[in-house]
Scaffold this active site. Structure first.
Site, mmCIF file in Angstrom:
data_model
loop_
_atom_site.group_PDB
_atom_site.id
_atom_site.type_symbol
_atom_site.label_atom_id
_atom_site.label_comp_id
_atom_site.label_asym_id
_atom_site.label_seq_id
_atom_site.Cartn_x
_atom_site.Cartn_y
_atom_site.Cartn_z
ATOM 1 N N SER A 65 -6.170 -7.327 -3.593
ATOM 2 C CA SER A 65 -6.567 -6.336 -4.588
ATOM 3 C C SER A 65 -6.393 -4.908 -4.037
ATOM 4 O O SER A 65 -5.291 -4.543 -3.630
ATOM 5 C CB SER A 65 -7.991 -6.630 -5.038
ATOM 6 N N ASP A 69 -4.607 -13.101 -14.432
ATOM 7 C CA ASP A 69 -5.421 -12.055 -13.800
ATOM 8 C C ASP A 69 -5.862 -11.062 -14.876
ATOM 9 O O ASP A 69 -5.035 -10.407 -15.502
ATOM 10 C CB ASP A 69 -4.582 -11.365 -12.716
ATOM 11 N N HIS A 121 -7.727 -13.427 -10.565
ATOM 12 C CA HIS A 121 -7.575 -12.367 -9.584
ATOM 13 C C HIS A 121 -8.043 -12.760 -8.187
ATOM 14 O O HIS A 121 -7.433 -12.407 -7.184
ATOM 15 C CB HIS A 121 -8.384 -11.156 -10.077
#
Lengths: 429, 437
Positions: free
Chosen positions: A237, A330, A365
């Site tokens: 991320s 995601d 995610h």
């Protein structure tokens, strides 16, 4: 009072690393007998997590979780590790929970239990149970707190004489010091530095400049047990974004390879890290959505951002091999579209061969080490408002868990190839 | 050769295993055809160093799989997945007569597995290996409880398996060396059997009063186990090694109190004065002490003390009266006890009495006296202080290491299956009645 012998429950191995499989066997059951096999874990935050499958014994009185089908529960089908990856908080728990190990020096204790029957098993006493340990640290791995030069983190060193390749391990927008992946990577042969670059929930006030990451990278590079020319970057991320920025702009950080999980590459040029989230979300606030459960979706914000070249890291300057690992579902960042865009940028400068991409269907995610439970939506403290919201990460549990397992294997082989190298390959070069 | 470029890796799976579990040792990333030595080192609780090693050649992919590839030399040869453990021996310069026995079962044995360049046989401590990992070997599975037992004058430790129970139980008796030896009971509890390790030669009460315990001591131990809330009182077994066999057979056949589901006797004999207590049995053995002999290394051989097997029935436990299954484990090279001859005599007695269907004999050529849980080092001889004496002797136990180790692995597997079958299987007395309701 005559008591019958309980069924014989065995788990092999009872002590394992978190990315290792186990097999659960129940013997000495009555024939063709319905039973529930359940896992139970009491977390450091004092929540109870469980998973369970409904089974029927065969005519030897045996249930083998590795071989038999589960007919229902938190997972169905032939799922040797379903008792771990399908774990979720027990009914009545607080909402939005996420299971993340803090103390990596000791194991996660997971109890495996057997109950008679299927529905309503919670109202009955278990017939048998076995305690198992799931470790992030292999025996002999050293854990060393780092505090020099203002860098905050924890270094994990594999056992053995070394020297070893190194990795800088960067987590995402939640902040804090998260050690478990670095501990696991050290257990697989890499000196790994878990880096804290802002306190949990404090991104907005993070004072960190990129020199902080350069210093951290050097700490690994200069460690006596590290091969200085074999240090890589590993980010998830926001951590992916930092990795890409360092690799493209820093003269100090020259990674041997880069792993980007659920990566974004959006960095408003010339700004400090703390500005990132605020800037992005303020400008595209109207694009933030909530779903029917009031879970926050940031994905659409990201789709807007990637249209603007000024918002992106200039990845075409990167000369290291990169592995991009993303989930097609995601809901936090358009990571697959980002990966496609990165591909185009690299193709334009003839560097597409440096890229390896994995895009997993129905995966969200938070792509974590294998057999970790899947978190479709969890609590998150929004740095600006200090409000606790529930962020939608995405993914459906079974495909997301398959993705975690496959991705980890591929990540390890990518790291092995680029950081350990193969002697025959080297001889050819 | 530039070591830095080689990047050899070694992995052991599982890195934390039970003592009786197998592991896979994999060496990767070596140059194809490279000669290397895989080495294991362990420092035991007494501070002594132990080592084992095998010589290998990496294949075309630069890999050595210790479970599949043959060792070309070292402390073991051939394809031996667990050779790095069972062929462990004291490092050069150690004092003679050592035997590895874990005292603290709540911590693991730590073994360092390393890879050295070339086929080495010595000087490991002076070299830096190419790579190494640490492996833990545990006698206790997670969740197993260790409970010291001191009630009713007993010196014992109870190991309860993980889980709600109740569990079948087992009385675990070692041999003539005495002490409270816990590791086998801990391992059995890790397999679902509530096991009581009993010290009967050097218990607190004997050390304080100087008197040996009587037969009631064993019946007390049985009762304590039987009455424990987490133990199934109708499903209790007894396991004895060497002198422990003598007690086990006596209890199994003659005791009014001890009712056993099954019995396992390792490296023992049924020869004893049947009406005797512990002290009298020991005197019987001592009376025959002139039959001891010494080999050229001055190691004492005690197997002849009980030979020839007597014909006088008052000198042999009447196994023809046994009513539960009996497993005898014997090493044919046992130099301490005539276990094989005793087993043959017991077989004959049971055939005459008509209960030989209860008997299983596991007999291993070239295995010695100390048939222990698998993947632990073999001691062909070791120093021993006999009970009540100040002298240290070197006792010859017997056995050839490779075959003895195979015997340990095979017998343990069969013992566990035998115990499971008899303790977890079958019906409870009266159970058929209840199932009609």
């Amino acid at each position: 009072m005559l008591r019958a012998a309980p069924p014989l429950l065995s788990v092999q191995p009872t002590r394992a690393l978190v990315d290792e499989q186990f097999s659960v066997l129940v013997e000495k059951l009555p024939l063709a007998c319905p039973v529930t096999v359940r896992s139970l874990h009491h977390s450091e935050d004092k929540d109870d997590w469980e998973a369970y499958g409904f089974y029927v014994s065969d005519h030897r009185g045996v249930v083998s979780v590795s071989e038999d089908l589960s007919f229902g529960g938190t997972y169905t089908g032939k799922e040797p590790m379903g008792l771990l990856w399908s774990m979720r908080p027990v009914p009545g728990s607080r909402s939005g929970l996420r299971l993340r190990r803090r103390n990596v020096c000791g194991p996660m204790l997971v109890n495996i239990l057997v109950y008679s029957g299927h529905e309503g098993f919670r109202g009955r006493a278990p017939l048998a149970s076995v305690l198992t340990e799931r470790w992030h640290m292999a025996p002999g791995v050293q854990r060393i707190k780092v505090g020099q030069e203002g860098v905050r983190g924890t270094l994990f060193i594999p056992p053995g004489p070394g020297p070893f390749p190194g990795l800088l391990d960067l987590w995402g927008g939640g902040g804090g010091l998260v050690e478990y992946r670095a501990a696991l990577l050290a257990s697989r042969g890499y000196v790994s530095l878990a880096l804290e670059y802002f306190s949990a929930g404090e991104l907005q006030s993070a004072d960190v400049e990129f020199s902080y990451f350069e210093t951290a990278f050097n700490i690994i590079k200069e460690h006596p047990k590290v091969m200085a020319d074999r240090v890589g970057l590993f980010g998830l991320s926001l951590g992916s974004m930092v990795s890409l920025y360092l690799a493209s702009e820093s003269t100090v950080v020259q990674p041997r390879c880069i792993v980007c999980i659920s990566g974004n590459y959006c960095y408003p040029r010339g700004q400090m890290l703390r500005g990132v989230n605020e800037n992005l979300r303020n400008r595209y606030f109207d694009k933030e959505r909530v779903d029917e459960n009031n879970h926050h979706i940031w994905r659409d914000i990201s789709l807007e951002i990637i249209k603007d070249p000024a918002e992106k890291v200039n990845v075409s300057k990167i000369s290291a091999p990169m592995l991009l690992v993303n989930g097609c579902d995601d809901q936090n960042w358009c990571t697959v579209e980002t990966a496609e865009d990165i591909t185009q940028m690299m193709r334009a400068v003839g560097k597409e061969h440096l890229l390896s991409k994995l895009a997993y269907p129905d995966t969200g995610h938070l792509i974590e080490p294998p057999y970790s439970p899947h978190f479709r939506a969890t609590n998150f403290i929004v740095d600006i408002t200090k409000k606790k919201v529930i962020l939608l990460w995405g993914g459906q549990t079974k495909p997301h868990s398959d993705a975690q397992e496959d991705a980890w294997r591929k990540i390890l082989s990518f790291l092995q190839h680029h950081l350990y190298g193969s002697p025959t390959l080297k001889a050819r070069m | 050769m530039d070591r830095k470029q080689c990047c050899v890796k070694v992995s052991v799976q599982p890195s934390r295993g039970l003592v009786d579990e197998k592991f896979v040792v994999l060496v990767q990333n070596a140059f194809p055809g490279f000669q290397l030595t895989v080495h294991a080192h362990h420092q035991c609780e007494d501070g002594h160093g132990w080592e084992a090693f095998g010589h290998y050649t990496a294949d075309a992919t630069g890999t050595v799989n210790v479970s599949e590839d043959p060792s070309l030399g070292g402390t073991y040869s051939g394809a031996e997945p667990m050779g790095l453990l069972w062929s462990l021996r004291p490092v050069p310069g150690s004092k003679p007569g050592l035997r590895m026995r874990k005292k603290n079962v709540q911590t693991p044995m730590e073994i360092t597995v390393s890879v050295y360049q070339g086929h080495q046989t010595e000087g490991f401590v002076d070299q830096v290996p190419l790579t190494g990992v640490v492996v833990e070997r545990w006698y206790m599975a997670p969740g197993v409880q260790r409970i010291p037992i001191t009630e009713d004058g007993l010196t014992a430790t109870l190991f309860l398996p993980s889980g709600p129970g109740p569990f079948p139980g087992l009385l675990d008796l070692w041999g003539g060396g005495g002490q409270l030896v816990e590791y086998r009971a801990a391992l059995l509890a890790s397999h679902g059997i509530a096991s009581l390790a009993l010290d009967y030669l050097t218990p607190k009460i004997t050390m304080e009063t100087g008197k040996m315990v009587d037969n009631q001591y064993f019946e007390t131990a049985y009762r304590v186990l039987q009455q424990h809330p987490k133990v199934l009182g109708s499903r209790i077994a007894m396991l004895g090694l060497c002198f422990g066999t003598s007690i086990t057979l006596k209890m199994a056949v003659y005791s009014q109190v001890v009712k056993l589901r099954c019995v396992v006797c390792i490296s023992g004999s049924h020869v004893q004065p049947v009406d005797g207590n512990l002290e009298q049995i020991l005197s019987f053995f001592k009376k025959n002490a002139d039959k001891s002999c010494f080999n050229e290394d001055n190691e004492v051989i005690w197997r002849d003390l009980l030979l020839p097997i007597p014909t006088d029935p008052s000198l042999k436990v009447d196994v023809g009266r046994l009513q539960c299954p009996l497993m005898l484990v014997v090493g044919e090279d046992d130099q301490n006890c005539p276990a094989y001859e005793s087993a043959m005599d017991m077989k004959e007695m049971m055939e005459r009495a008509g209960n030989s269907h209860l008997l299983t004999i596991l007999s291993y050529p070239n295995a010695g006296h100390l048939i222990e849980p698998p993947h632990t080092p073999h001691a062909r001889s070791s120093s021993l202080r006999t009970i009540g004496s100040r002298h240290m002797l070197m006792a010859l136990w017997g056995g050839q290491t490779a075959e003895h180790s195979r015997a340990q692995e095979d017998s343990w597997k069969k013992m566990l299956a035998f115990l499971r079958e008899n303790l977890y299987g079958g019906t409870d007395p009266g159970a058929r009645l209840i199932s009609h309701l």
